[in-house]
Design an enzyme around this catalytic site. Sequence first.
Site, PDB file in Angstrom:
ATOM      1  N   ASN A  43       2.935   4.778   2.207  1.00 35.68           N
ATOM      2  CA  ASN A  43       2.995   3.828   1.097  1.00 35.68           C
ATOM      3  C   ASN A  43       3.705   4.457  -0.098  1.00 35.68           C
ATOM      4  OD1 ASN A  43       0.589   5.420   1.056  1.00 35.68           O
ATOM      5  ND2 ASN A  43      -0.366   4.044  -0.407  1.00 35.68           N
ATOM      6  N   GLU A  56       3.282   0.493   6.438  1.00 34.39           N
ATOM      7  CA  GLU A  56       3.773  -0.234   7.610  1.00 34.39           C
ATOM      8  C   GLU A  56       5.163  -0.808   7.347  1.00 34.39           C
ATOM      9  OE1 GLU A  56       0.879  -0.461   6.048  1.00 34.39           O
ATOM     10  OE2 GLU A  56      -0.694  -1.300   7.321  1.00 34.39           O
ATOM     11  N   CYS A  90       1.898  -7.256   5.211  1.00 31.13           N
ATOM     12  CA  CYS A  90       2.374  -6.428   6.333  1.00 31.13           C
ATOM     13  C   CYS A  90       2.191  -7.142   7.660  1.00 31.13           C
ATOM     14  CB  CYS A  90       1.665  -5.079   6.344  1.00 31.13           C
ATOM     15  SG  CYS A  90       2.258  -3.988   5.042  1.00 31.13           S
TER      16      CYS A  90
HETATM   17  N1  THU Z   1      -1.663   0.105   1.756  1.00 26.56           N
HETATM   18  C1  THU Z   1      -0.869   0.431   2.814  1.00 26.56           C
HETATM   19  O1  THU Z   1       0.082   1.199   2.682  1.00 26.56           O
HETATM   20  N2  THU Z   1      -1.153  -0.115   4.025  1.00 26.56           N
HETATM   21  C2  THU Z   1      -2.265  -0.854   4.310  1.00 26.56           C
HETATM   22  O2  THU Z   1      -2.470  -1.218   5.451  1.00 26.56           O
HETATM   23  C3  THU Z   1      -3.196  -1.192   3.223  1.00 26.56           C
HETATM   24  C4  THU Z   1      -2.753  -0.846   1.844  1.00 26.56           C
HETATM   25  C5  THU Z   1      -1.403   0.742   0.471  1.00 26.56           C
HETATM   26  C6  THU Z   1      -0.799  -0.100  -0.603  1.00 26.56           C
HETATM   27  C7  THU Z   1      -1.239   0.639  -1.847  1.00 26.56           C
HETATM   28  O3  THU Z   1      -0.323   1.683  -2.108  1.00 26.56           O
HETATM   29  C8  THU Z   1      -2.562   1.263  -1.471  1.00 26.56           C
HETATM   30  O4  THU Z   1      -2.617   1.237  -0.047  1.00 26.56           O
HETATM   31  C9  THU Z   1      -3.770   0.548  -2.039  1.00 26.56           C
HETATM   32  O5  THU Z   1      -3.727  -0.807  -1.764  1.00 26.56           O
END
Ligand code: THU
Length: 131
Positions: A43, A56, A90
């Site tokens: 992320n 993702e 996602c």
């Molecule tokens: N996030 C992801 O990268 N993937 C997920 O499946 C859930 C949420 C990230 C987005 C943000 O940077 C942090 O987790 C908190 O929401």
Amino acid sequence: MKSNQELIEAATAARENAHAPFSHFKVGAALLTTGDEIVTGCNVENASYGLTLCAERVAIFKAISENKKDFTKICVVADTDALTPPCGACRQIIWEFCGDVEVLMANLHGEGETFQMSELLPKAFDAKFLK
Ligand code: THU
């Protein structure tokens, strides 16, 4: 064929690169191509929060940018007891680019579970409606 363990390890390593100074919630993703290659993502947050990209989507867009278009599985790793599922945005993107693939969710304690995308996003909207 790469094992689930290899995918989890790749996603766990990618998670270390997460840019999450606002939520401190690090996520890693590993996408498996039909050619048995792994493409990872983490992320990437932004001070304008809504511009944040989840792990993702980073993995998927990275793969597309490398001309990798066919996938069999995506793995998501976060440091949570209850396994972290892909967010709604996602799920839509995974459906669009990966179809009804397996989604392997795992945490840092070695726990994991697999779902089908069609379980996570039933009655999906997609390009077949745009006729
Ligand atoms: N996030 C992801 O990268 N993937 C997920 O499946 C859930 C949420 C990230 C987005 C943000 O940077 C942090 O987790 C908190 O929401």
